[in-house]
Design an enzyme around this catalytic site. Structure first.
Site, PDB file in Angstrom:
ATOM      1  N   GLY A 109      20.898  14.740  29.793  1.00 53.93           N
ATOM      2  CA  GLY A 109      22.186  14.061  29.676  1.00 53.93           C
ATOM      3  C   GLY A 109      23.007  14.661  28.547  1.00 53.93           C
ATOM      4  O   GLY A 109      24.234  14.767  28.634  1.00 53.93           O
ATOM      5  N   SER A 110      22.333  15.075  27.488  1.00 60.43           N
ATOM      6  CA  SER A 110      23.030  15.620  26.324  1.00 60.43           C
ATOM      7  C   SER A 110      23.772  16.914  26.661  1.00 60.43           C
ATOM      8  O   SER A 110      24.959  17.050  26.344  1.00 60.43           O
ATOM      9  CB  SER A 110      22.033  15.905  25.198  1.00 60.43           C
ATOM     10  OG  SER A 110      21.322  14.749  24.839  1.00 60.43           O
ATOM     11  N   TYR A 136      26.193   5.971  23.630  1.00 64.12           N
ATOM     12  CA  TYR A 136      25.223   7.050  23.432  1.00 64.12           C
ATOM     13  C   TYR A 136      25.418   8.071  24.552  1.00 64.12           C
ATOM     14  O   TYR A 136      25.105   7.807  25.703  1.00 64.12           O
ATOM     15  CB  TYR A 136      23.782   6.526  23.446  1.00 64.12           C
ATOM     16  CG  TYR A 136      22.806   7.608  23.034  1.00 64.12           C
ATOM     17  CD1 TYR A 136      22.483   7.811  21.700  1.00 64.12           C
ATOM     18  CD2 TYR A 136      22.239   8.470  23.981  1.00 64.12           C
ATOM     19  CE1 TYR A 136      21.612   8.829  21.310  1.00 64.12           C
ATOM     20  CE2 TYR A 136      21.380   9.485  23.607  1.00 64.12           C
ATOM     21  CZ  TYR A 136      21.070   9.659  22.264  1.00 64.12           C
ATOM     22  OH  TYR A 136      20.218  10.673  21.885  1.00 64.12           O
ATOM     23  N   ASP A 235      29.530   8.273  32.621  1.00 59.04           N
ATOM     24  CA  ASP A 235      28.192   8.703  32.202  1.00 59.04           C
ATOM     25  C   ASP A 235      27.180   7.790  32.894  1.00 59.04           C
ATOM     26  O   ASP A 235      26.952   6.658  32.460  1.00 59.04           O
ATOM     27  CB  ASP A 235      28.083   8.612  30.675  1.00 59.04           C
ATOM     28  CG  ASP A 235      26.713   9.043  30.167  1.00 59.04           C
ATOM     29  OD1 ASP A 235      25.779   9.158  30.985  1.00 59.04           O
ATOM     30  OD2 ASP A 235      26.577   9.257  28.941  1.00 59.04           O
ATOM     31  N   VAL A 237      24.036   8.543  33.270  1.00 66.76           N
ATOM     32  CA  VAL A 237      22.735   9.127  32.948  1.00 66.76           C
ATOM     33  C   VAL A 237      21.613   8.094  32.988  1.00 66.76           C
ATOM     34  O   VAL A 237      20.585   8.318  33.612  1.00 66.76           O
ATOM     35  CB  VAL A 237      22.780   9.869  31.590  1.00 66.76           C
ATOM     36  CG1 VAL A 237      21.388  10.273  31.128  1.00 66.76           C
ATOM     37  CG2 VAL A 237      23.675  11.105  31.702  1.00 66.76           C
ATOM     38  N   LYS A 238      21.816   6.931  32.364  1.00 64.76           N
ATOM     39  CA  LYS A 238      20.713   5.964  32.372  1.00 64.76           C
ATOM     40  C   LYS A 238      20.800   4.963  33.512  1.00 64.76           C
ATOM     41  O   LYS A 238      19.790   4.621  34.102  1.00 64.76           O
ATOM     42  CB  LYS A 238      20.618   5.206  31.042  1.00 64.76           C
ATOM     43  CG  LYS A 238      19.257   4.484  30.927  1.00 64.76           C
ATOM     44  CD  LYS A 238      19.172   3.518  29.767  1.00 64.76           C
ATOM     45  CE  LYS A 238      18.873   4.225  28.474  1.00 64.76           C
ATOM     46  NZ  LYS A 238      18.766   3.270  27.342  1.00 64.76           N
ATOM     47  N   THR A 292      19.288  29.265  29.656  1.00 66.97           N
ATOM     48  CA  THR A 292      18.528  30.133  30.563  1.00 66.97           C
ATOM     49  C   THR A 292      17.886  29.407  31.740  1.00 66.97           C
ATOM     50  O   THR A 292      18.006  29.839  32.877  1.00 66.97           O
ATOM     51  CB  THR A 292      17.431  30.886  29.780  1.00 66.97           C
ATOM     52  OG1 THR A 292      18.058  31.536  28.681  1.00 66.97           O
ATOM     53  CG2 THR A 292      16.740  31.917  30.660  1.00 66.97           C
TER      54      THR A 292
HETATM   55  C1  LIG Z   1      19.862   9.104  27.456  1.00 58.17           C
HETATM   56  C2  LIG Z   1      21.315   9.176  27.649  1.00 58.17           C
HETATM   57  C3  LIG Z   1      22.017  10.369  27.447  1.00 58.17           C
HETATM   58  C4  LIG Z   1      21.331  11.605  26.934  1.00 58.17           C
HETATM   59  O1  LIG Z   1      20.370  12.068  27.833  1.00 58.17           O
HETATM   60  P1  LIG Z   1      19.184  13.009  27.292  1.00 58.17           P
HETATM   61  O2  LIG Z   1      18.407  13.314  28.507  1.00 58.17           O
HETATM   62  O3  LIG Z   1      18.442  12.239  26.267  1.00 58.17           O
HETATM   63  O4  LIG Z   1      19.805  14.214  26.724  1.00 58.17           O
HETATM   64  C5  LIG Z   1      23.358  10.395  27.727  1.00 58.17           C
HETATM   65  N1  LIG Z   1      24.002   9.302  28.159  1.00 58.17           N
HETATM   66  C6  LIG Z   1      23.369   8.132  28.370  1.00 58.17           C
HETATM   67  C7  LIG Z   1      24.143   6.968  28.873  1.00 58.17           C
HETATM   68  C8  LIG Z   1      22.005   8.020  28.111  1.00 58.17           C
HETATM   69  O5  LIG Z   1      21.388   6.850  28.278  1.00 58.17           O
END
Ligand SMILES: *Cc1c(COP(=O)(O)O)cnc(C)c1O
Length: 435
Positions: A109-110, A136, A235, A237-238, A292
């Site tokens: 996610g980062s 985050y 976002d 991601v989670k 990479t």
């Molecule tokens: C965990 C998270 C990230 C970062 O993901 P990583 O895999 O730790 O780099 C970004 N955004 C949200 C909402 C997250 O919960």
């Protein structure tokens, strides 16, 4: 005899540690983890949601095995490979039209959010980014720079503006209006909207405390983004890819982001992230953002297996139904535990905010640390989040069953009772920094 946890302390740096108790894992299957000392624990954290199908899922194992049996390189930087192309096609078919241009792949996610921030500024020629306090978006310099989480020590980007995320529990019904008023005040003065490239949102602010914004809030944000030509970035991601009981968490709000970011659960335990966005942004320049092993066909194969399992096993529906069941069980737990100030969430993204007093809503930070510690001792893995470190976070695998949900609630019930009755030694949890 030296335990695995003790050996780790002699070999592995603490820099990446976000520890709540001495958990050392030998293996796992489904929703269970097997510890170093042979205990079976119910996993309601799923490695922060990354283990979306639980542990040792046979479909992921088979996909990874196939990909490694005839390995199409280890990267997409300098060659196309079928797994990433197929995964990109699949993701394009799942995201809304505005974002269905091209896909970029990363590891985390980062790196994905960092890339979005860089490309949004480059492609629009606008210098500013907006996100929320408590957000985050990642742990690399570039992604932390556009985040608002107080645990982070990395400096924020000077071009970043943080807007308050609506916290109806703490602030009340007027939280959303207050946040929008602050945004409008910024737009009218110090932050000219025509200078803003992108607005990052989390449909649920998970690490900030599992905050679910009130209905209509993100619609207002979307309107302002459209009016000023600001890219709206969700976002996911989670809480994306099924966790909230919808495929996309933003869809609860009736909005259409321009850019969607996936990570964590996408790889089901393997490192892969993805950005979906319009061609004008995503094709801005070649060799702009790469590492990479990006576009690794093994991780892409795992992600394809995850998406297929979500479809075949109807895991979005499971997250909605089992999540609703879990939620109602937790609501009744609230009636018996004065420590629980609030239960909130969507699907299988649920937070329990612990308070020392329901009237003052003072964060029960110490009790949260003791509760997750005791839960670990009784057989349940969960962590806490929140800008005050007092929100228990439940992000179990999307495959969670009703029986597992019930068992988790029973274990949590015991842990909370033990904390309330002073049966947990505060120094145990105190030895762990958490966050
Ligand atoms: C965990 C998270 C990230 C970062 O993901 P990583 O895999 O730790 O780099 C970004 N955004 C949200 C909402 C997250 O919960």
């Amino acid at each position: 005899m030296t335990t695995l946890y003790e050996r780790e302390a002699q070999s592995i740096s603490r820099l990446a540690h976000l520890r709540f108790y001495p958990l050392a894992v030998r293996g796992g299957a489904g929703t269970n983890l097997i510890t170093d000392d042979g205990r079976e624990l119910l996993d309601f954290a799923a490695s922060w949601g990354a283990a979306s199908l639980g542990h040792s899922d046979p479909r992921i194992r088979a996909a990874v095995d196939r990909a490694l049996s005839n390995q199409a390189g280890a990267s997409y930087l300098s060659s196309a490979n079928a797994a990433t192309v197929e995964l990109a096609e699949k993701l394009l078919s799942l995201v809304p039209n505005r974002a269905a241009g091209r896909i970029w792949f990363g590891h985390s996610g980062s790196d994905a959010n960092e890339t979005v921030a860089r490309i949004a500024v480059a492609a629009t020629g606008r210098p500013r980014i907006i996100s929320f306090s408590g957000a985050y978006h990642g742990g690399t310099t570039g992604s932390a720079a556009i985040s608002g989480h107080p645990s982070q020590v990395t400096p924020r980007a000077p071009s970043l503006t943080l807007v308050p995320y609506p916290n109806t529990f703490a602030v009340g019904k007027e939280a959303a209006q207050a946040s929008l008023a602050e945004l409008d005040r910024l737009f009218a003065g110090p932050v000219p909207p025509q200078d803003v490239a992108a607005f990052f949102i989390e449909p649920i602010q998970s690490d900030g405390g599992m905050l679910v914004p009130p209905p209509g809030f993100f619609k207002e944000i979307e309107q302002r983004c459209r009016k000023h030509g600001i890219l709206l970035v969700s976002d996911e991601v989670k809480v994306g890819l099924g966790r909230t009981g919808r495929l996309h968490a933003f869809s609860h709000h009736g909005i259409e982001p321009d850019i969607v970011v996936f990570g964590k659960g996408l790889g089901g335990g393997l490192p892969i992230s993805a950005i979906a966005g319009p061609v004008s942004v995503m094709n801005f320049a070649p060799a702009f953002s790469f590492q990479t092993l990006h576009g690794n066909p093994v991780c892409a194969a795992a992600a394809l297996a995850v998406l297929e399992a979500i479809r075949i096993d109807r895991l979005v529906e499971n997250a909605a139904m089992t999540g609703a069941h879990l939620f109602s069980r937790l609501e009744s737990l609230k009636q018996r535990h004065s420590l629980i100030g609030d239960v909130r969430g969507q699907g299988l993204a649920i937070g329990l905010e612990l308070v020392t007093d329901r009237v003052t809503k003072k964060p029960a930070k110490r009790e949260a640390a003791m509760a997750v510690y005791r839960a670990f001792q009784t057989g349940l893995v969960l962590f806490y989040v929140g800008v005050n470190s007092n929100v228990l976070e439940l992000t179990p695998p999307l495959t969670l069953t009703r029986e597992e949900a019930d068992r988790g609630v029973e274990l949590l019930d015991v842990a909370l009772t033990d904390v309330e009755q002073g049966r947990v030694d505060p120094s145990l949890a105190g030895a762990f920094a958490g966050w």
